[in-house]
Each structure stands twice: as structure tokens, then as C-alpha cells.
Design a protein around this motif. Structure first.
Motif, short mmCIF file in Angstrom:
data_model
loop_
_atom_site.label_atom_id
_atom_site.label_comp_id
_atom_site.label_asym_id
_atom_site.label_seq_id
_atom_site.Cartn_x
_atom_site.Cartn_y
_atom_site.Cartn_z
N ARG B 191 0.85 -1.21 0.00
CA ARG B 191 0.00 0.00 0.00
C ARG B 191 0.87 1.24 0.00
NH1 ARG B 191 -5.14 -2.03 -0.96
NH2 ARG B 191 -5.35 -3.99 0.16
N SER B 192 1.28 1.68 -1.20
CA SER B 192 2.30 2.73 -1.27
C SER B 192 1.78 4.08 -0.79
CB SER B 192 2.85 2.83 -2.69
OG SER B 192 1.80 2.72 -3.61
N PHE B 193 0.47 4.30 -0.81
CA PHE B 193 -0.08 5.59 -0.35
C PHE B 193 0.24 5.80 1.14
CE2 PHE B 193 -3.83 8.16 1.11
CZ PHE B 193 -3.54 9.30 0.39
N TRP B 194 0.23 4.71 1.89
CA TRP B 194 0.50 4.81 3.33
C TRP B 194 1.96 4.52 3.68
CZ3 TRP B 194 -3.99 0.86 4.09
CH2 TRP B 194 -5.22 1.50 3.90
N LEU B 195 2.67 3.93 2.73
CA LEU B 195 4.04 3.47 3.01
C LEU B 195 4.99 4.66 3.02
CD1 LEU B 195 5.39 0.60 3.34
CD2 LEU B 195 6.15 0.86 1.00
N GLU B 256 4.38 15.17 0.57
CA GLU B 256 3.88 13.90 0.03
C GLU B 256 3.59 14.03 -1.46
OE1 GLU B 256 3.90 11.14 1.40
OE2 GLU B 256 2.63 10.92 3.17
N LEU B 257 2.92 15.13 -1.82
CA LEU B 257 2.55 15.34 -3.22
C LEU B 257 3.81 15.43 -4.09
CD1 LEU B 257 -0.41 17.83 -2.86
CD2 LEU B 257 -0.48 15.65 -4.05
N PHE B 258 4.82 16.16 -3.61
CA PHE B 258 6.03 16.30 -4.40
C PHE B 258 6.67 14.93 -4.64
CE2 PHE B 258 10.63 16.41 -4.70
CZ PHE B 258 10.79 17.18 -5.84
N THR B 259 6.87 14.17 -3.56
CA THR B 259 7.56 12.88 -3.69
C THR B 259 6.81 11.96 -4.65
OG1 THR B 259 8.22 13.18 -1.41
CG2 THR B 259 8.60 11.01 -2.35
N ALA B 260 5.50 11.90 -4.48
CA ALA B 260 4.71 10.96 -5.29
C ALA B 260 4.67 11.41 -6.75
CB ALA B 260 3.30 10.84 -4.74
N LEU B 261 4.43 12.72 -6.97
CA LEU B 261 4.20 13.18 -8.34
C LEU B 261 5.51 13.38 -9.10
CD1 LEU B 261 1.22 15.64 -7.79
CD2 LEU B 261 1.17 13.22 -8.42
N TYR B 262 6.54 13.89 -8.43
CA TYR B 262 7.79 14.15 -9.15
C TYR B 262 8.51 12.85 -9.48
CZ TYR B 262 12.01 16.58 -10.63
OH TYR B 262 13.04 17.05 -11.38
N ILE B 265 6.37 7.54 -9.91
CA ILE B 265 6.12 6.10 -9.73
C ILE B 265 4.60 5.90 -9.70
CG2 ILE B 265 6.44 4.12 -8.20
CD1 ILE B 265 8.97 5.55 -7.14
N PRO B 266 4.07 5.15 -10.66
CA PRO B 266 2.60 5.07 -10.76
C PRO B 266 1.95 4.62 -9.44
CG PRO B 266 3.64 3.95 -12.60
CD PRO B 266 4.74 4.32 -11.66
N GLY B 267 2.54 3.63 -8.77
CA GLY B 267 1.96 3.13 -7.53
C GLY B 267 1.79 4.23 -6.49
N ASP B 268 2.68 5.22 -6.51
CA ASP B 268 2.60 6.32 -5.54
C ASP B 268 1.67 7.42 -6.05
OD1 ASP B 268 4.42 4.82 -4.30
OD2 ASP B 268 6.00 6.34 -4.16
N ALA B 269 1.82 7.75 -7.33
CA ALA B 269 1.12 8.93 -7.86
C ALA B 269 -0.37 8.68 -8.06
CB ALA B 269 1.77 9.36 -9.18
#
Lengths: 239, 404
Positions: B191-195, B256-262, B265-269
Motif C-alpha cells: 500500500r504505497s499511499f501509506w508506506l 507527500e505530493l512532491f515525492t509521489a508526483l515528481y 512512480i505510478p503506484g505512488d502517484a
């Protein structure tokens, strides 16, 4: 009560002896059960659901019309979903294959269970105690494969014919594939493996280098689902 | 001995308020009986979204429970006496919030009758086991602290000195309950959103914004409804705390938004895409997310300007914005967003059903009822909410001498 120092020391040592004995026992000299799914054989009949039928009928798995509330132990999933990729060979592009609980060597589901209702046996099988499960569904959040199902309501109305030789579950508990432990106990292979006319599901002992599954895996490359997560599944896919 | 029935007698408005709460509780309870009978199929949860409104509300109320530390810490560690009148309010809100947490977990159980298996077969490797342990002890700590100090006040005696060590213990304990709650989520491999290691600090920041916002609102309400004096200094200080915490919370969300979107990684974004833009035709959370973001910005505009922060009307508005914004963020999106898309890439919709909403509302009403009765009790004991006579550290000598 009079206890001499010698007696005290003897009894104090007992737990350590027990621990040492337990440590000796847990050495991997027993089996580690696993499954290899040979996709070339499975693909011979794309519409076949014999493995699912055999399992679900025997284990009283309900057929729930609402896909969001389905209970599934072994089922066919689009290959491109199980191993996402691009430019797949034509034979895999629209193909599907069986998926089930991976009986991970390092299962996240048993780690998070607050009651030990799901646990790993020494032979590698991830088991469920349906009488201890409190239905918190933490294991379902932890499983990265979606292999677990929850009984959102009483499953019995959705079981076409109840097999009296196997327990029915109740509402509010989690369930999943058990590698047919009840059959392993009497020396039989899991139902799905036996039901497959093409012998596409090869079950065996991963710790035995001479077993059929190990022979197959040493001859052809076996893929496992999401190995990057460190769960070490016991189910292999041979393309 | 103060009798409990006195806490339910009061003016007409007070009785109507209690009746309304009782009605919401009764509706929730009736729906819960239906859920108990039929199963969790009465909710909107499914194979892919296995936790919904209940667990999300649990996460939010843990934050409210933990935020009592924002008045306890300055008072006891920094001798900040202006928070004296707020203490009992903070502790009572904490007690009500922990009760709500436990009820939300209980409502979510598929087999509630077996819930004590957690104690009968303890599993120390499970974060849920630790959550239950830390919440129970936190409830116990706050109940003992509040009842002992209040009982001492009733007898016009200083509270016993041993209570101070429990109060000090309750400070790190408050941090621990929310950290363990974050650990429930952030240790799941698929669950990458919480990881994300920032989940616990983010939970704490949002707790320390939403909790004080609630305390300010309660305080302003009490000073309107009762003869309780408005502790202007305490409200001013709490507003500053809420401002900083809200700033940190927004900062953490942006990280969080920066790490996921920049990273891309699809699982995060994709979780963020689902929440803020919608995915595969599922847009139900999108308006909520933008309302939450908009309210967060508006609240910061009001809180950062000293003029609007010090004015009780605009401050109250800012506190409502903070509370609603964080309730959406943590009480809805945080949990559902983690499940969509599923590890298999499935995008499923989730909307809580009417019985599910009624049960959740019933639990909120029960929390409000407990808080109302407890606050009334404090007002009865003190003839107002005027603070603890003196900081406890000064208690031992001088006050005892006076009383002899």
C-alpha cells in the motif's frame, strides 16, 4: 518449601532447554509446499474453470453475484494484470491464469493479524482459524495480492450445494486458499492441481531438490508475483 | 457526593440538546443492530476497499484524543498558567474521543463478540494489538487524572502529588497513540499511499491543529452559553498552536505530493490522482478533496493575520475551516485513498451507505453526550470552568500549610 541451589539452577535452565529444542525443530528439514503454474498447459483451454470449480464446490465457497463482495480462493485473472508489462506475446496478451494465496515465506497478513487467527505453519502454508478471526480485515489491507476474501454477510444462501464434509464459514470472517491442508494430511495433492486435465498446476515440496516442482523450476524460469516486496511467494508462474 | 443526575438537568435548550443526541445515538444503535444481524454488507465497503468510514473516523478521533497534550504540555512542562481553565476541557474531550475511537473500531469488526481475542491471544507483532493497548491505557490515564483532580477540587484540597507523574506520563502517551495509529497503515508492503515515514508526523500535525481548533470552538461556545469566563489569553495561545500545526500539516501534505508526483512512480502517484482528479470514471472524492484544500488555505489566511486570529468571530470561522478540512482529509480520504487503486490496479468506487453514516453519526453523538455531561460536571463542581487553583508543583507545601 526447601529448594537447594542445585535444584533451582536445574529448573531455571529448563526454559532454555525448551527453547533450544524448539530452535532445533524449526530447522528446514520438513517440506515447504509450493505450486508452479505452467501457463502453456493452462492456456490450452482459455475458458476452463475446472480448478476453481473443484475448489469452490468442495470448500463451500459461496458464489456471490455482487463482484464487490465476492469470495474467491482460486480464480483466473488477466495475465496482463498479474504481471503488468507491454508488448506481450500474442498468446499472453488476452490470456488469463489461475491466482490464489501465494503462501508467502514472509507473509504480511500473518504479521498484522491481532489475534494470530492467520498464521504460517512450519510447512509454509498460511492458514486461517475461522473461529478466532475477529473480522478486522487488517490481513486484507496487508495482502498485496488481493488473495483474501471477507464474508460481508452470511455465505450459506449463496452456496448451491453444501459439502457436509467441509466447514462452512460464518459472516464476518476472512477466508482464503489453504493449499487443501485437509488433503495434504491424507497424502493427496490440492484439488485444483488434481482437477486440472492439462496438469498445469504442479504442487510439491520446494525443499526437496528431486521433487517434480523443483525439477520443473530448475528447467524453466519461474516468475513470482511482486518479488520486490520481499514476501517470497511459494506460487510460481512458468510462461 | 455529587450525583450524576444533576448533570442531565438544566435549561430547556440543554435538555433539547441532550434529547437530540439521544435520538441520533438511538438511530445509530438501531442501524448497528441491523449490521450485527446482516453483516458488514450493510456498509459500502467491498473486497478492494476493506476499510471505510469507521476506520477513517477512528483515525480522526485518535487525533482529537491525542491533542489534549497541547494544553497539558504547556501547563505542566512550561508552567503556562493561562491554560489552567482549559485543562479539564482538554482531558474531557480526550476521554470522549478515546471512547469514540474504541467504538469506531468495534463497529468495524466482522465478529464483535470475539473482539477480546486480541487480549486472549495477544500478538505483539501486530500494530492493531499495540493500538488497543495504547488507547486503553490513554483512556485510563485521562480518566484517573481528570477524576482525581476534580475530586480534590471539590474538597478544596490540592490534588495528591502522585497524580503529577501520571500527568507527565500522559504527555508522551498522547504522542504514542497517534504514532501507533500511523504505524497501522505505514507498515504494509503493498500500500504505497501509506508506506511513508512522514505519516506519523503528518497525523500528529493534523491532530494538533484539529484538536485545539475544537477546544477553541468549545470554549467560545461555553463562554456564550454559560457564565464561564472567556479565558482570552488561553484562546489566543491555542489559536497560535493551531496555526503552526496547520501550517506543518499543509507542508507535510505538499511534501507527500512532491515525492509521489515528481518521482512519477505510478503506484505512488495514482492514489493522489484518484483523490484530486479522479481515476477511471470514479470522481466521488474529488469535490471533497478540493473543498478540504480550499478550506485549509482559507483557514490559514484567517489564522496567519493577527487581526483575524484575535477576533473571536473570524477565529471561530477559521477553527471550523480547520476542523472540516482535516476531517475530510483524515476522516475520509486518508483511508479510502490508500485502497484505490488496489494492488491489482482495480479502481472501485466507495460511498458510505445510509446505515453506515447513521452508525458513525451515532458514535459521534455518543462522544458529544459524554463530553457534554463531563463538562457540565466540571461546571457544577467549580461553579464555572475557572482553572485549577494552582499548578500542581506548587501544591505540596504552601497549600497544605494554609489548609491546616
Amino acid at each position: 518449601m526447601n529448594i537447594s541451589r542445585k535444584t533451582f539452577v536445574k529448573f531455571a535452565a529448563l526454559p532454555f532447554v525448551a527453547l533450544a529444542a524448539k530452535g532445533a525443530r524449526s530447522k528446514p528439514n520438513g517440506p515447504r509446499w509450493g505450486m508452479a503454474i505452467d501457463h502453456r498447459n493452462c492456456a490450452k483451454d482459455e475458458g476452463c474453470t475446472l480448478c476453481t470449480d473443484a475448489c469452490h464446490l468442495t470448500h463451500n465457497v459461496p458464489t456471490i453475484p455482487d463482484a464487490r463482495r465476492e469470495v474467491k480462493w482460486v480464480w483466473k485473472e488477466r495475465f496482463s494484470k498479474v504481471f503488468p508489462s507491454e508488448y506481450l506475446p500474442a498468446r499472453l496478451e488476452n490470456a488469463s491464469g489461475p491466482v490464489m494465496c501465494n503462501h508467502c515465506e514472509n507473509p504480511p497478513c500473518t504479521r498484522v493479524c491481532p489475534t494470530g487467527a492467520t498464521f504460517k505453519r512450519p510447512d509454509g502454508i498460511v492458514m486461517m482459524d475461522w473461529h478466532r478471526c475477529i473480522g478486522c480485515r487488517y490481513c486484507m489491507a496487508a495482502c498485496p495480492y488481493g488473495s483474501r476474501s471477507f464474508n460481508w454477510s452470511d455465505p450459506r444462501p449463496h452456496i448451491r450445494s453444501v459439502n457436509a464434509a467441509y466447514p462452512c464459514r460464518t459472516k464476518g470472517v476472512v477466508e482464503k486458499c489453504t493449499f487443501c491442508v485437509e488433503r495434504l494430511d491424507v497424502g493427496k495433492a490440492p484439488l485444483c492441481s488434481e482437477a486440472c486435465p492439462e496438469k498445469a498446476l504442479i504442487f510439491g515440496d520446494l525443499n526437496d531438490p528431486r521433487s517434480e516442482i523443483r525439477t520443473l523450476l530448475s528447467a524453466r524460469y519461474g516468475l513470482r508475483r511482486r518479488t520486490e516486496l520481499g514476501t517470497r511467494p511459494s506460487v510460481f508462474y512458468i510462461l | 457526593m455529587l450525583r450524576l443526575e444533576k448533570t442531565v438537568s438544566g435549561g430547556r435548550a440543554y435538555r433539547i440538546w441532550l434529547l437530540c443526541l439521544a435520538a441520533v445515538i438511538a438511530t445509530g444503535f438501531a442501524c448497528y443492530l441491523r449490521q450485527l444481524d446482516y453483516g458488514l454488507a450493510v456498509t459500502g465497503m467491498s473486497r478492494d476497499i476493506t476499510w471505510g468510514l469507521y476506520i477513517a473516523q477512528f483515525t480522526f478521533t485518535v487525533g482529537i484524543a491525542a491533542s489534549a497534550v497541547m494544553v497539558v504540555l504547556p501547563y505542566y512542562l512550561h508552567d503556562y498558567k493561562a491554560f489552567g481553565p482549559m485543562l479539564i476541557l482538554g482531558e474531557f474531550v480526550a476521554i470522549s474521543a478515546v471512547l469514540m475511537c474504541m467504538l469506531f473500531i468495534f463497529a468495524d469488526m466482522g465478529q464483535p463478540a470475539r473482539v477480546l481475542n486480541v487480549m486472549l491471544h495477544p500478538a505483539p507483532q501486530s500494530m492493531m494489538f499495540w493500538d488497543m493497548v495504547s488507547l486503553s491505557i490513554y483512556l485510563l490515564l485521562n480518566t484517573i487524572i481528570a477524576s482525581v483532580t476534580l475530586a480534590a477540587e471539590r474538597r478544596e484540597l490540592p490534588p495528591p502529588t502522585w497524580i503529577r507523574s501520571l500527568i507527565l506520563l500522559s504527555i508522551p502517551w498522547a504522542v504514542s497513540i497517534h504514532t501507533v495509529t500511523a504505524f497501522l497503515y505505514c507498515g504494509l508492503p503493498g500500500r504505497s499511499f501509506w508506506l511513508t515515514a512522514i505519516l506519523a508526523p503528518r497525523f500528529l500535525a493534523s491532530a494538533f491543529a484539529s484538536g485545539p481548533a475544537l477546544l477553541i470552538l468549545l470554549w467560545l461556545l461555553l463562554s456564550k452559553l454559560t457564565h464561564v469566563k472567556a479565558g482570552g489569553e488561553a484562546v489566543r495561545k491555542l489559536a497560535v498552536i493551531a496555526t503552526y500545526a496547520m501550517l506543518l500539516n499543509v507542508f507535510f501534505v505538499l511534501l507527500e505530493l512532491f515525492t509521489a508526483l515528481y518521482s512519477g512512480i505510478p503506484g505512488d502517484a495514482e492514489h493522489f490522482r484518484y483523490l484530486y482528479l479522479g481515476l477511471d470514471g470514479h470522481f466521488s472524492l474529488v469535490p471533497w478533496m478540493w473543498v478540504s484544500a480550499g478550506l485549509a488555505i482559507l483557514s490559514l489566511v484567517l489564522l496567519l493575520r493577527p487581526a483575524t486570529r484575535e477576533n473571536h468571530r473570524t477565529l471561530a470561522l477559521a477553527c471550523v475551516f480547520v476542523f472540516v478540512s482535516l476531517w475530510i482529509d483524515k476522516g475520509v480520504a486518508m483511508v479510502v485513498g490508500g485502497f484505490v487503486p488496489s494492488p491489482m490496479g482495480a479502481v472501485t468506487g466507495y460511498a458510505p451507505t445510509a446505515p453506515e453514516i447513521a452508525i458513525a453519526a451515532g458514535i459521534w453523538a455518543l462522544g458529544a453526550l459524554v463530553a457534554t455531561v463531563l463538562i457540565k460536571l466540571a461546571i457544577l463542581v467549580r461553579g464555572g470552568l475557572a482553572g485549577r487553583a494552582a499548578p500542581l508543583r506548587a501544591v505540596d507545601k504552601n497549600l497544605l500549610e494554609v489548609s491546616h
